[in-house]
Design an enzyme around this catalytic site. Structure first.
Site, PDB file in Angstrom:
ATOM      1  N   PRO A  72       0.852  -1.247   0.103  1.00 42.36           N
ATOM      2  CG  PRO A  72       0.037  -1.311   2.132  1.00 42.36           C
ATOM      3  CD  PRO A  72       0.778  -2.356   1.511  1.00 42.36           C
ATOM      4  CD  GLU A  73       4.285   2.933  -3.710  1.00 37.44           C
ATOM      5  OE1 GLU A  73       3.971   3.900  -4.168  1.00 37.44           O
ATOM      6  OE2 GLU A  73       4.892   1.664  -4.282  1.00 37.44           O
TER       7      GLU A  73
ATOM      8  CE  LYS B 278       5.172   5.156   2.187  1.00 38.78           C
ATOM      9  NZ  LYS B 278       5.880   3.721   1.180  1.00 38.78           N
TER      10      LYS B 278
ATOM     11  NE  ARG C 172       5.973 -10.347   4.449  1.00 34.98           N
ATOM     12  CZ  ARG C 172       6.935  -9.650   3.633  1.00 34.98           C
ATOM     13  NH1 ARG C 172       6.563  -9.646   2.523  1.00 34.98           N
ATOM     14  NH2 ARG C 172       8.534  -9.330   3.507  1.00 34.98           N
TER      15      ARG C 172
ATOM     16  NE  ARG D 135      16.462  13.472   1.266  1.00 36.74           N
ATOM     17  CZ  ARG D 135      16.196  14.478   1.896  1.00 36.74           C
ATOM     18  NH1 ARG D 135      16.016  15.864   1.103  1.00 36.74           N
ATOM     19  NH2 ARG D 135      15.358  14.133   2.866  1.00 36.74           N
TER      20      ARG D 135
ATOM     21  NE  ARG E  38      11.074  -2.019  -1.269  1.00 34.34           N
ATOM     22  CZ  ARG E  38      10.782  -1.143  -1.093  1.00 34.34           C
ATOM     23  NH1 ARG E  38      10.920  -0.458  -0.371  1.00 34.34           N
ATOM     24  NH2 ARG E  38       9.642  -0.908  -1.495  1.00 34.34           N
TER      25      ARG E  38
END
Ligand SMILES: [Zn+2]
Length: 260
Positions: A2-3, A58, A111, A150, A249
């Site tokens: 879920p985002e 989120k 999970r 960044r 990821r």
């Protein structure tokens, strides 16, 4: 996973079921959840009324009439199921909110990585988050300033919730494809024009996903341009989508449309 669009939809479902209802009890069915929501916290929420349900990135914030907040994060596989008191708790129910009016809401999570925590009146419940990714008032200057600090791959920077809250692995890949930006480009090196293109693309993929979030669970995956489409043809150029790993990821992208 879920985002923002899926969490927004879940918060919408939750809101419709729980606003104004009183918490009779909270059953905590998983040991990991019991550590995060111990019995003293359960005792504290009994009898409280749910006043609002909000989403930030989120995270979901369930505000109570006592001034306390239940903070929920779905992590990998969390979701809500609304049912009646006499129904058995659904499979993989980890926490059950037992409300008045014959309404039970289960946090279902195969999970079991979701978190539900209680934050007392006035205590700071959220981690540091950037502006919400669907906040239309976010300006490219703000987004660009966060990126310029960044020196990591842009895909990795997009997952940093301090840049834009709510973007995750799927929509980061989708937005980079739409903006034709290579996921390995260094975040701080993006020009203003590319920052703007990426911000527009993030908004566009999230808006599209929000429109279909209600159908998400029935439709399953298959609505993405690059995510989970390794070796399948790019819908723009026909060449094969590639998968690489960044910060542990999977990243999916089109090596032709998203050249460095
Ligand atoms: Zn392509």
């Amino acid at each position: 996973m879920p985002e923002l669009p899926e969490v927004e939809y879940a918060a919408h479902v939750l809101r419709a079921a729980v606003i104004g209802r009183t918490i009779r009890n909270v059953r905590v069915l998983h040991p990991a959840q019991r550590r995060r929501l111990p019995s003293r916290d359960v005792a504290r929420v009994r009898g409280a009324q749910i006043t609002t349900v909000e989403r930030r990135g989120k995270h979901q914030l369930i505000s109570l009439s006592t001034g306390d907040t239940l903070l929920v994060h779905f992590r990998m596989t969390g979701d809500w199921r609304v049912h009646r008191a006499r129904d058995d708790a659904p499979r993989y129910a980890r926490v059950v909110l037992e409300l008045d009016g014959d309404v039970h809401v289960s946090l279902v999570d195969p999970r079991a990585l979701s978190t539900v925590t209680l934050h007392r009146d006035g205590s700071d419940s959220l981690p540091v988050l950037g502006p919400d990714a669907v906040d239309p008032t976010v300006r490219v200057e703000t987004f660009g300033a966060a990126l310029s600090r960044r020196r990591v791959a842009i895909k990795v920077a997009l997952l940093d919730q301090r840049v834009l809250a709510g973007v995750g692995n799927i929509y980061a890949a989708e937005a980079l494809w739409l903006a034709r930006i290579n996921p390995r480009a260094i975040a701080s090196s993006l020009t203003r024009a590319r920052q703007q293109r990426l911000l527009d693309a993030v908004r566009s993929v999230l808006a599209k996903a929000q429109r279909s979030a209600g159908r998400y669970r029935d439709a399953g995956v298959g609505r993405f341009e690059v995510y989970d489409r390794e070796r399948l043809p790019c819908s723009r150029c026909g060449r094969a989508i590639r998968r690489i790993v960044q910060a542990g990821r999977s990243t999916y992208f089109c090596p032709h449309c998203q050249r460095r």
